[in-house]
Write a protein that holds these residues in place. Sequence first.
Motif, PDB file in Angstrom:
ATOM      1  N   HIS A  65      52.161  29.018  67.286  1.00 21.49           N
ATOM      2  CA  HIS A  65      50.885  28.582  66.829  1.00 21.49           C
ATOM      3  C   HIS A  65      50.516  29.709  67.949  1.00 21.49           C
ATOM      4  O   HIS A  65      50.992  29.812  69.399  1.00 21.49           O
ATOM      5  N   GLY A  66      49.620  30.901  67.574  1.00 22.85           N
ATOM      6  CA  GLY A  66      48.965  30.891  68.879  1.00 22.85           C
ATOM      7  C   GLY A  66      48.150  30.493  69.345  1.00 22.85           C
ATOM      8  O   GLY A  66      47.175  29.531  68.643  1.00 22.85           O
TER       9      GLY A  66
ATOM     10  N   ARG B 169      49.517  44.476  65.773  1.00 24.03           N
ATOM     11  CA  ARG B 169      49.815  43.614  66.003  1.00 24.03           C
ATOM     12  C   ARG B 169      51.258  43.559  67.116  1.00 24.03           C
ATOM     13  O   ARG B 169      51.282  43.286  67.991  1.00 24.03           O
TER      14      ARG B 169
ATOM     15  N   ASN C 121      55.553  29.855  70.762  1.00 19.28           N
ATOM     16  CA  ASN C 121      53.946  29.902  70.749  1.00 19.28           C
ATOM     17  C   ASN C 121      53.345  31.253  71.848  1.00 19.28           C
ATOM     18  O   ASN C 121      54.217  31.488  73.205  1.00 19.28           O
ATOM     19  N   HIS C 122      52.169  31.170  71.538  1.00 17.88           N
ATOM     20  CA  HIS C 122      51.599  31.827  72.338  1.00 17.88           C
ATOM     21  C   HIS C 122      49.831  31.715  72.811  1.00 17.88           C
ATOM     22  O   HIS C 122      49.892  31.389  72.000  1.00 17.88           O
TER      23      HIS C 122
ATOM     24  N   THR D 194      49.294  36.621  65.675  1.00 15.70           N
ATOM     25  CA  THR D 194      49.076  34.502  65.964  1.00 15.70           C
ATOM     26  C   THR D 194      48.655  34.023  65.225  1.00 15.70           C
ATOM     27  O   THR D 194      48.745  33.049  65.132  1.00 15.70           O
TER      28      THR D 194
END
Length: 402
Positions: free
Chosen positions: A305-306, A12, A368-369, A330
């Motif tokens: 969130h991803g 990660r 977020n990503h 993620t």
Amino acid sequence: MSSRTSRSPSARAAAVALAVALAATAAGCGRAGSSDTATPDRPKIGVKGDTGSAADLGFPVLATKNTTRIAGADPIADAAAATQIVYPGGPAGARPGAVTLVDSANWQAAVAASVLDAPPLHAPTLFVNGRSIPAATGKALTALAPTGAKAAAGAQVIRVGTVARPAKLRPTDIKGGSPAAIAKAIDAFATAARGKASRRVLVVTSEDPAYAAPAAAWAATSGDPILFTGKSHVPPETISAIRAHDKPKIYVLGPSTVVTPEVTKELKGLGKIIRVGGQNPITNAIGFATYSDGDFGWGATTPGHGLVMVPQTADPATAPAVAPLSASGTYGPLLLLSAPDTLDRDVGGYLKDIQPGFDQNAARGFFNHAWLVGDTKAITAGLQAEVDDNLETRPIATKNAG
């Protein structure tokens, strides 16, 4: 939930750094004959301020504060990049037990094979061209150095269909003719590896990949198998596969215009049927991203969130190529983008709905990503900037502010 077992912490932590290096080198190194045109988007490592421009580092196209791009020219390159982002190598915990090989021309097999990336196999997909192994796939196999999956009798490579056999790696084979037959065989293989049948199955169209695409990300995360149907008729292999699950919940992904009521009538009696999704590919992906039923579904309706964003017009194998990104780090659902330079109103609205905010300390908030999949022709730098802005955490105005 237990099926969301994370990869190692090192995997990660290394994800974004590896993505910047791998995303551009993957571009153009998929299918034979792809051209590799050097551009400022291609990152260089170790550039000094007085010897090169900032553009040589590849920013902001390859990565912004809230997005990372995988800029492969085809699913072969995208899969090679995604697997190495998730499994950066080194100790056994940062390498996969096995790798799944699928023909790049067989998107249905690739979508169904996404379930093999879930526990206990952790076998992400790489692509071959029939009997030949593309350069990107060969390099990825060497870098990944699969350790051998205990749940697959020590196999290092799971070959789906009649595909190339890499030298010096222990193989096992999954065979089937039609999309429904290969999906049934993959489901049986995953069930044997897990030691029990899943209590849930996903039924998706075998005819329109845009509606089936979101299922790949969830299967890779959850281990719920993907089975295929025609528009108005369920293949016997799919019915047989569902029966092996002993009246599971059957989630039908897509609107009735794509998977008609005739299909749900044929499935009646095999389990509880639940239709999920939306009326077009864009809203279908959003509908699946926000849906939850107990421990089924992303339920991505809040910040933190991803996301994985793929052009709707991309090669149909692109979604399963990058499914490992949804099943690690993620975690997060797949969304589709209909145009290279304009953010869809529905996607923009969804991003606004889950946009993070903070009242005092941003460092203690949610983030977020998004992974963007495609080069700047598929997803322009301007669209990437707009997505980045919609993901940014912002201060929340309060009644007592000011």
